[in-house]
Write an enzyme that holds these catalytic residues in place. Structure first.
Site, short mmCIF file in Angstrom:
data_model
loop_
_atom_site.label_atom_id
_atom_site.label_comp_id
_atom_site.label_asym_id
_atom_site.label_seq_id
_atom_site.Cartn_x
_atom_site.Cartn_y
_atom_site.Cartn_z
N THR A 32 -5.28 -6.81 10.92
CA THR A 32 -5.56 -5.50 10.30
C THR A 32 -5.00 -4.36 11.15
OG1 THR A 32 -7.65 -6.47 9.55
CG2 THR A 32 -7.42 -4.08 9.37
N ARG A 37 2.68 -6.30 9.04
CA ARG A 37 2.01 -5.16 9.68
C ARG A 37 2.62 -4.82 11.03
NH1 ARG A 37 -4.03 -6.91 7.62
NH2 ARG A 37 -4.10 -5.55 5.79
N PHE A 82 -15.08 4.23 7.65
CA PHE A 82 -13.71 4.53 7.24
C PHE A 82 -13.52 4.54 5.72
CE2 PHE A 82 -13.85 -0.09 8.18
CZ PHE A 82 -13.42 -0.61 6.97
N ARG A 106 -2.03 -14.19 4.41
CA ARG A 106 -2.77 -13.55 5.52
C ARG A 106 -1.97 -13.66 6.81
NH1 ARG A 106 -7.15 -10.27 4.53
NH2 ARG A 106 -7.90 -10.73 6.62
N TYR A 160 -12.57 -1.61 -3.10
CA TYR A 160 -13.03 -1.72 -1.71
C TYR A 160 -14.56 -1.56 -1.61
CZ TYR A 160 -8.46 -2.00 0.60
OH TYR A 160 -7.24 -2.42 1.08
N GLU A 183 -10.01 -10.37 -7.34
CA GLU A 183 -9.03 -9.28 -7.17
C GLU A 183 -7.89 -9.38 -8.18
OE1 GLU A 183 -9.90 -8.41 -2.44
OE2 GLU A 183 -8.02 -9.39 -2.98
N LYS A 220 0.82 -1.21 0.00
CA LYS A 220 0.00 0.00 0.00
C LYS A 220 0.87 1.28 0.00
CE LYS A 220 -4.07 -2.01 2.29
NZ LYS A 220 -4.89 -1.99 3.54
N ASN A 235 -1.81 0.40 6.84
CA ASN A 235 -1.25 -0.84 7.38
C ASN A 235 -0.42 -1.63 6.36
OD1 ASN A 235 -3.37 -1.73 5.85
ND2 ASN A 235 -4.47 -2.73 7.51
N HIS A 285 -2.16 -5.36 1.62
CA HIS A 285 -3.47 -6.01 1.44
C HIS A 285 -3.24 -7.44 0.98
CE1 HIS A 285 -7.51 -6.93 -0.01
NE2 HIS A 285 -6.88 -7.50 -1.03
N1 UDP Z 1 -9.49 -0.18 7.64
C1 UDP Z 1 -9.56 1.04 8.30
N2 UDP Z 1 -10.22 1.12 9.49
C2 UDP Z 1 -10.83 0.04 10.06
C3 UDP Z 1 -10.77 -1.19 9.40
C4 UDP Z 1 -10.10 -1.28 8.19
O1 UDP Z 1 -9.03 2.04 7.81
O2 UDP Z 1 -11.42 0.17 11.15
C5 UDP Z 1 -8.78 -0.27 6.35
C6 UDP Z 1 -7.41 -0.97 6.46
O3 UDP Z 1 -6.51 -0.34 5.54
C7 UDP Z 1 -7.76 -2.38 6.04
C8 UDP Z 1 -8.80 -2.12 4.94
O4 UDP Z 1 -9.56 -1.04 5.45
O5 UDP Z 1 -6.62 -3.10 5.59
C9 UDP Z 1 -9.71 -3.29 4.64
O6 UDP Z 1 -10.29 -3.73 5.84
P1 UDP Z 1 -10.46 -5.29 6.14
O7 UDP Z 1 -11.36 -5.41 7.33
O8 UDP Z 1 -10.86 -5.99 4.89
O9 UDP Z 1 -8.99 -5.73 6.64
P2 UDP Z 1 -7.81 -6.58 5.95
O10 UDP Z 1 -8.44 -7.73 5.22
O11 UDP Z 1 -7.05 -5.63 5.04
O12 UDP Z 1 -6.96 -7.03 7.13
#
Ligand code: UDP
Length: 138
Positions: free
Chosen positions: A91, A102, A57, A85, A49, A126, A9, A112, A115
């Protein structure tokens, strides 16, 4: 063999961390079978997204994802989705395990650093969102 989709990112690219993150990916036994640098447009980020479009958010996330270049990759390996993952970590960096991308590099819950697809079906969607067949190698 399984494929997953990864983004380094904008926060990580801005700090020149692409090489270190790729080394962690390759060190985990995943192969990079497609890769490019792109700067997302607002509509591309919104589309990617879309599942989060009702979340509070969302606007900030889209703005951040367009704020600078990203590296998008298709990764291949055994259990690639789960393996990546696990390598990314939670996250929220505060909950991420030691040794994860992360934990090491994320700035906050939004910025973070990476992705990774959350399942095989999502991975297929994707990968196809960013790559055509000619851009992926065996
Ligand atoms: N995100 C955020 N605030 C939150 C949760 C998620 O800004 O409270 C952002 C963060 O960059 C995250 C992305 O949204 O990676 C997608 O969220 P997801 O829950 O899908 O998490 P991921 O799969 O990336 O761990």
């Amino acid at each position: 063999m399984e494929r997953t989709f990864s983004i380094i990112k904008p926060d990580a690219v801005a700090r020149n961390l692409q090489g270190e993150i790729m080394a962690m990916i390759q060190g985990a036994g995943l192969r990079i079978v497609g890769m490019k640098m792109i700067q997302l447009t607002k509509s591309q980020a919104e589309g990617f997204y879309a599942v989060h479009s009702e979340r509070p958010f969302f606007g900030s996330l889209v703005e951040y994802m367009c704020s600078g270049p990203c590296v998008v990759m298709c990764l291949e390996g055994e259990n690639a989705v789960q393996k990546y993952r696990d390598l990314m970590g939670a996250t929220n960096k505060d909950n991420a395990a030691e040794g994860t991308i992360r934990k090491k590099y994320a700035l906050d819950i939004e910025k973070n650093s990476c992705h990774g697809s959350d399942g095989q079906d999502t991975a297929a969607v994707e990968i196809a969102y960013f790559f055509n067949a000619l851009e992926l190698v065996g």
